[in-house]
Design an enzyme around this catalytic site. Sequence first.
Site: not given
Length: 322
Positions: A91, A187-188, A273, A302
Amino acid sequence: MFVDMPLTDLRAYRPTPSEPADFDDFWRQTLAESRALAGPARFEPCESGLRTVDVFDVSFSGYGGHEVRGWLLLPRNVEGPLPCVVQFVGYNGGRGLPHQNLTWSAAGYANLVMDTRGQGSGGWTHAVTPDPAPAGAPHTAGYLTRGIESPRTYYYRRVFTDAVLAVDTALAHPRVDRERVVVQGASQGGGIAIAASALHQEVAAALVDVPFLCHFRRAAEITAAAPYSELPTFCRTQRHREQEAFGTLEYFDGMNLAARATAPALFSVALMDSVCPPSTVFAAYNRWRGEKDITVWTFNGHEGGGGFQTEEQFRFLAGLFG
């Protein structure tokens, strides 16, 4: 601290999905429209200062025929078609600089790094691809609620389409082995990798780390961490639009997309996370249709497994490809 369910409950966690009746038609039409507008990709040799990797500045057609940028890194002096890792970014990051993307080419893979449209000002890796689509109705700062008034205007419709056409771009390159194209992201980037696997039938494997963009409703209800915090902020200020917003998100939920993915996959999850809570990861993982495994990092947040997870990915792909 642990932020979610016990691991035994996570492994069994299968929330009832809510899928629009026209889910598959929506994506079929979306991809067909953009592929009809696509021109040939361009690969411009780039002087990067790197001695063991050939670098190409990539431009390809993404959603709506919009130009999307990326890097292609090829191990120098290696013969024959190469397996390729198509890499998606976290992100508010972008493709960065070539020397920031050396892991996969150093391991002997071709590596196509996709820029994320409109992002890249988050302070860690920069991007050069704009998002020319209008922002639409008022939204929370960030990308998660941009265009959320309709699945047709939603920001991630464009990003997921870009990702599928990035796989098309890799498949078309003469140095790439069409039978060994992998999608990868954290993640993203992990959420985008889920979407690309679900929407492109020629993906050979998926590497999905601590994925974002999964089980939106639960994420919005149990974590105050960004970027998911953009959703409750939006619903708090745009009270009358909650149903509309979550109706749009059903078309983009990693839970729904994972149920359409058949490639072998290696996931990772971190039990501490708070950014992408473990239950949201398992909601997608448990619906994945292909062969799968998941690495659990018990005491991590994370950052997940970091370099240790990369080693797991090397072994996973070696087991698939030899």
